[in-house]
Design a protein around this motif. Structure first.
Motif, PDB file in Angstrom:
ATOM      1  N   UNK A  10       0.797  -1.219   0.000  1.00 27.17           N
ATOM      2  CA  UNK A  10       0.000   0.000   0.000  1.00 27.17           C
ATOM      3  C   UNK A  10       0.839   1.283   0.000  1.00 27.17           C
ATOM      4  N   UNK A  11       2.098   1.206   0.392  1.00 24.62           N
ATOM      5  CA  UNK A  11       2.935   2.399   0.420  1.00 24.62           C
ATOM      6  C   UNK A  11       3.635   2.652  -0.915  1.00 24.62           C
ATOM      7  N   UNK A  28       7.639  10.206  -2.822  1.00 22.95           N
ATOM      8  CA  UNK A  28       7.726  11.373  -1.934  1.00 22.95           C
ATOM      9  C   UNK A  28       8.509  11.089  -0.655  1.00 22.95           C
ATOM     10  N   UNK A  29       8.421   9.860  -0.172  1.00 22.37           N
ATOM     11  CA  UNK A  29       9.159   9.490   1.038  1.00 22.37           C
ATOM     12  C   UNK A  29      10.672   9.547   0.781  1.00 22.37           C
ATOM     13  N   UNK A  30      11.097   9.027  -0.360  1.00 16.99           N
ATOM     14  CA  UNK A  30      12.518   9.052  -0.713  1.00 16.99           C
ATOM     15  C   UNK A  30      12.977  10.489  -0.942  1.00 16.99           C
ATOM     16  N   UNK A  31      12.153  11.290  -1.605  1.00 15.76           N
ATOM     17  CA  UNK A  31      12.516  12.687  -1.832  1.00 15.76           C
ATOM     18  C   UNK A  31      12.637  13.448  -0.518  1.00 15.76           C
TER      19      UNK A  31
END
Length: 79
Positions: A32-33, A39-42
């Motif tokens: 689900x992520x 965006x999390x990596x950015x």
């Protein structure tokens, strides 16, 4: 007693044939992520960039602190 063995054999044969004739349902593992991964990596990259912008100043402060901690005080004995 014979009818029990026949019934048991029939059930086993039916289950065996069902596994080969009826296709098994496909199970897909979903993450689900996955849509939030970019965006999390950015965000992590931006955080690392913020930390590394002040890195030379931080290194300079640490070197000065170490230099002051290990300066000879002049009261040591000569070897």
């Amino acid at each position: 007693m014979r009818w029990l063995w026949r019934l048991l054999t029939f059930i086993v044969l039916l289950a065996f044939l069902r596994n080969f004739i009826v296709p098994q349902p496909k199970v897909f593992i979903s993450w689900p992520e996955a849509q939030n991964l970019a965006p999390k990596i950015q965000g992590q990259i931006k955080q690392l960039q913020r930390f590394t912008q002040d890195l030379p100043a931080s290194i300079e402060v640490e070197v000065r602190r170490l230099w002051n901690d290990f300066q000879p005080s002049g009261d040591g004995k000569q070897v």
